[in-house]
Motif scaffolding. Structure first.
Motif, mmCIF file in Angstrom:
data_model
loop_
_atom_site.group_PDB
_atom_site.id
_atom_site.type_symbol
_atom_site.label_atom_id
_atom_site.label_comp_id
_atom_site.label_asym_id
_atom_site.label_seq_id
_atom_site.Cartn_x
_atom_site.Cartn_y
_atom_site.Cartn_z
ATOM 1 N N SER A 53 0.859 -1.049 0.067
ATOM 2 C CA SER A 53 -0.014 -0.010 0.054
ATOM 3 C C SER A 53 0.865 1.130 0.007
ATOM 4 O O SER A 53 2.109 1.022 0.197
ATOM 5 C CB SER A 53 -0.783 -0.008 1.314
ATOM 6 N N PHE A 54 0.378 2.094 -0.129
ATOM 7 C CA PHE A 54 0.960 3.710 -0.312
ATOM 8 C C PHE A 54 1.900 3.802 0.996
ATOM 9 O O PHE A 54 3.005 4.163 1.242
ATOM 10 C CB PHE A 54 0.180 4.766 -0.700
ATOM 11 N N ALA A 55 0.796 3.507 2.260
ATOM 12 C CA ALA A 55 1.592 3.705 3.797
ATOM 13 C C ALA A 55 2.838 2.762 3.876
ATOM 14 O O ALA A 55 3.718 3.159 4.548
ATOM 15 C CB ALA A 55 0.591 3.594 4.727
ATOM 16 N N GLN A 56 2.637 1.545 3.292
ATOM 17 C CA GLN A 56 3.599 0.611 3.358
ATOM 18 C C GLN A 56 4.673 0.938 2.645
ATOM 19 O O GLN A 56 6.049 0.722 3.217
ATOM 20 C CB GLN A 56 3.114 -0.845 3.111
ATOM 21 N N GLU A 57 4.610 1.650 1.477
ATOM 22 C CA GLU A 57 5.801 1.805 0.650
ATOM 23 C C GLU A 57 6.697 2.874 1.289
ATOM 24 O O GLU A 57 7.996 3.005 1.390
ATOM 25 C CB GLU A 57 5.295 2.557 -0.595
ATOM 26 N N ARG A 58 5.752 3.860 2.031
ATOM 27 C CA ARG A 58 6.481 4.986 2.613
ATOM 28 C C ARG A 58 7.365 4.446 3.828
ATOM 29 O O ARG A 58 8.532 4.702 3.998
ATOM 30 C CB ARG A 58 5.456 5.949 3.161
ATOM 31 N N LEU A 59 6.799 3.519 4.767
ATOM 32 C CA LEU A 59 7.473 2.910 5.772
ATOM 33 C C LEU A 59 8.770 2.085 5.301
ATOM 34 O O LEU A 59 9.806 1.864 5.786
ATOM 35 C CB LEU A 59 6.609 2.196 6.650
ATOM 36 N N TRP A 60 8.431 1.464 4.376
ATOM 37 C CA TRP A 60 9.527 0.461 3.627
ATOM 38 C C TRP A 60 10.660 1.456 3.070
ATOM 39 O O TRP A 60 11.737 1.168 3.541
ATOM 40 C CB TRP A 60 9.038 -0.407 2.575
ATOM 41 N N PHE A 61 10.369 2.512 2.546
ATOM 42 C CA PHE A 61 11.488 3.523 1.967
ATOM 43 C C PHE A 61 12.055 4.070 3.263
ATOM 44 O O PHE A 61 13.368 3.954 3.103
ATOM 45 C CB PHE A 61 10.815 4.536 1.215
ATOM 46 N N LEU A 62 11.484 4.354 4.374
ATOM 47 C CA LEU A 62 12.023 5.069 5.459
ATOM 48 C C LEU A 62 13.081 3.990 6.049
ATOM 49 O O LEU A 62 14.000 4.382 6.637
ATOM 50 C CB LEU A 62 10.888 5.640 6.430
ATOM 51 N N ASP A 63 12.724 2.879 6.179
ATOM 52 C CA ASP A 63 13.338 1.586 6.703
ATOM 53 C C ASP A 63 14.624 1.477 5.874
ATOM 54 O O ASP A 63 15.773 1.088 6.558
ATOM 55 C CB ASP A 63 12.642 0.487 6.760
ATOM 56 N N GLN A 64 14.784 1.561 4.569
ATOM 57 C CA GLN A 64 15.704 1.592 3.663
ATOM 58 C C GLN A 64 16.780 2.634 3.929
ATOM 59 O O GLN A 64 18.022 2.795 3.775
ATOM 60 C CB GLN A 64 15.388 1.283 2.279
ATOM 61 N N TYR A 65 16.184 3.780 4.014
ATOM 62 C CA TYR A 65 16.831 5.144 4.343
ATOM 63 C C TYR A 65 17.679 5.097 5.699
ATOM 64 O O TYR A 65 18.607 5.538 5.699
ATOM 65 C CB TYR A 65 15.858 6.297 4.247
ATOM 66 N N HIS A 112 5.954 -3.611 14.012
ATOM 67 C CA HIS A 112 6.390 -2.850 13.148
ATOM 68 C C HIS A 112 5.268 -1.960 12.546
ATOM 69 O O HIS A 112 4.177 -2.845 12.276
ATOM 70 C CB HIS A 112 7.322 -3.318 12.287
ATOM 71 N N HIS A 113 5.162 -0.731 12.530
ATOM 72 C CA HIS A 113 3.912 0.000 11.911
ATOM 73 C C HIS A 113 3.622 -0.341 10.750
ATOM 74 O O HIS A 113 2.874 -0.026 10.309
ATOM 75 C CB HIS A 113 4.650 1.537 11.946
#
Length: 187
Positions: free
Chosen positions: A48-60, A177-178
């Motif tokens: 989902s868009f929210a999951q993509e955001r959290l996944w990206f932040l985890d990579q960052y 995890h969120h």
């Protein structure tokens, strides 16, 4: 007839009347509810868009615990620890998102539902400590648990621990995890 209507029809008459009355009070028309179909769980799904955001932040910022959701519940009285563990396993079995991991396939993050997942219940006995230091040690362990990062690719993204303060006093720690939970679903 949809799945919910069929399940309600299979209940005892008293329970059926109670549920139908409560649904009517909420304005729910059983015949208009959409049919919930089970998806195949042997294939990855897009995030989902929210999951993509959290996944990206985890990579960052890998290894961050910023998006951990820690819960602490004090349980007083006699506790059946094997029953608590079975309950946790059953909740995880019934909720796909609690068994979901986020690997990268062909360069893209996906969500994949693991067929089975047993969540270990880490037990820590603090009864050997002096009464005045037990609570501070329990708080330290709860903070430490809340700060441990998750591996989104491998999972699990849920952890549980039980701190025994006395024979009839425990702290249950649950950390998620969120990416698999939010404030609305936690309620």
């Amino acid at each position: 007839m949809n799945n919910l209507t069929e399940r309600i029809a299979s209940l005892s008459p008293e329970r059926r009347r109670l549920i139908e009355r409560l649904l009517r009070q909420e304005g729910v028309d059983l015949l208009r509810l959409p049919i919930v179909r089970q998806l195949r769980r042997d294939q990855p799904f897009p995030l989902s868009f929210a999951q993509e955001r959290l996944w990206f932040l985890d990579q960052y910022e890998p290894g961050s615990s910023f998006y951990n959701i820690p819960l602490v519940v004090r349980l007083q009285g006699q506790l059946d620890i094997p029953a608590l563990h079975r309950t946790l396993d059953e909740i995880v079995r019934r909720h796909d998102i609690l068994r979901t991991v986020f690997p990268v396939v062909d360069g893209q993050p996906v969500q994949y539902i693991v067929p089975t997942l047993a969540v270990p219940l880490q037990e820590v006995d603090l009864r050997h400590l002096a009464r005045e230091t037990r609570w501070s040690e329990a708080q330290r362990l709860a903070r430490e648990e809340a700060q441990r990062p998750f591996d989104l690719r491998a999972g699990p993204l849920i952890r549980a621990a039980l701190l025994r303060l006395a024979d009839d006093d425990h702290l249950a720690l649950l950390t998620l995890h969120h990416i698999i939970a939010d404030g609305w679903s936690m309620g």
